[in-house]
Design an enzyme around this catalytic site. Structure first.
Site, PDB file in Angstrom:
ATOM      1  N   LYS A 168      99.134   3.222  42.465  1.00 17.85           N
ATOM      2  CA  LYS A 168      98.247   2.325  41.723  1.00 17.85           C
ATOM      3  C   LYS A 168      98.500   0.870  42.087  1.00 17.85           C
ATOM      4  CE  LYS A 168      99.111   1.058  37.540  1.00 17.85           C
ATOM      5  NZ  LYS A 168      99.394   1.077  36.078  1.00 17.85           N
ATOM      6  N   ASP A 198      94.124   3.138  36.612  1.00 18.29           N
ATOM      7  CA  ASP A 198      95.041   2.959  35.485  1.00 18.29           C
ATOM      8  C   ASP A 198      94.451   3.667  34.270  1.00 18.29           C
ATOM      9  OD1 ASP A 198      92.978   1.353  34.609  1.00 18.29           O
ATOM     10  OD2 ASP A 198      94.197  -0.438  34.348  1.00 18.29           O
TER      11      ASP A 198
END
Length: 224
Positions: free
Chosen positions: A121, A139
């Protein structure tokens, strides 16, 4: 409603009404951004922005960070979540940037993930924001909003699965912006516990809204 139509409406709305979304983290270069993103894990951008100025005054470059111990970094980040682990990550991140990348933040995912505290991420945020690459960082906001809108299937139960489904329908040139659109919509409108459907501009194609406020018949068409 079929998925291509949902994506078309999603992209059309934000392209028209929010054409240039930006991260809410404050930064002026790639080093500052990657430090901020590492700190933002399970912490608000607002809190990270509050501590970054003093942190950067003490450690303005990768070399300064590389020369520091976790114990020296800790006092400047003690107010955020998991400060002990993040202090260790930042010290290691500085060393790897200096020793392996000549103090430059790399642009490739595999190189970024060699940095302590940087997972898929975080790597994708840097690739997207700094290098404008078509990397989708998933996320909790992206995960939640993409499911509620019906952009991804119920079978997409992991961030990687969500990422793959989103990239299937979002044009490459809009991936970086779509990442911010989903995050910001989730942060301010499609919040986790009490989504603000009454002020949401996307209810005409939102699967969550149809199922919860209009009944199952309102969204009975296929999502293929």
């Amino acid at each position: 409603m079929r998925k291509p139509e949902r994506f078309r409406r999603f992209l059309d709305y934000f392209t028209t009404h929010f054409p240039e979304p930006q991260t809410e983290l404050h930064y002026t270069n790639a080093y500052e951004l990657i430090v901020a993103v590492v700190l933002s894990a399970q912490c608000t951008d607002k809190r990270v922005n509050l501590i970054m100025p003093e942190l950067l005054r003490q450690f303005p470059t990768p070399a300064h960070l590389a020369a520091a111990t976790p114990e020296e970094i800790f006092p400047y980040i003690r107010s955020i979540s998991y400060p002990n682990n993040k202090a260790k990550h930042l010290a290691g991140l500085g060393r790897v940037l200096v020793e392996e990348f000549d103090s430059e933040v790399p642009s490739q995912e595999e190189d970024l993930q060699r940095l302590p505290g940087v997972g898929r991420k975080t790597a994708h945020v840097v690739m997207s924001v700094i290098y404008n690459l078509p990397a989708m960082a998933v996320d909790t906001h992206v995960f939640r909003v993409s499911h509620r809108l019906g952009l991804v299937s119920r079978q997409a139960t992991t961030p990687l699965a969500v990422e793959k489904e989103l990239l299937k329908y979002i044009p490459e040139e809009k991936v970086a912006k779509a990442h911010h659109w989903l995050i910001l919509h989730g942060r301010y409108i499609c919040v986790a516990r009490q989504p603000k459907c009454s002020i949401c501009p996307l209810t005409d194609f939102c699967k969550f809204y149809a199922q919860n406020f209009q009944g199952p018949a309102a969204d009975a068409s296929t999502d293929a």
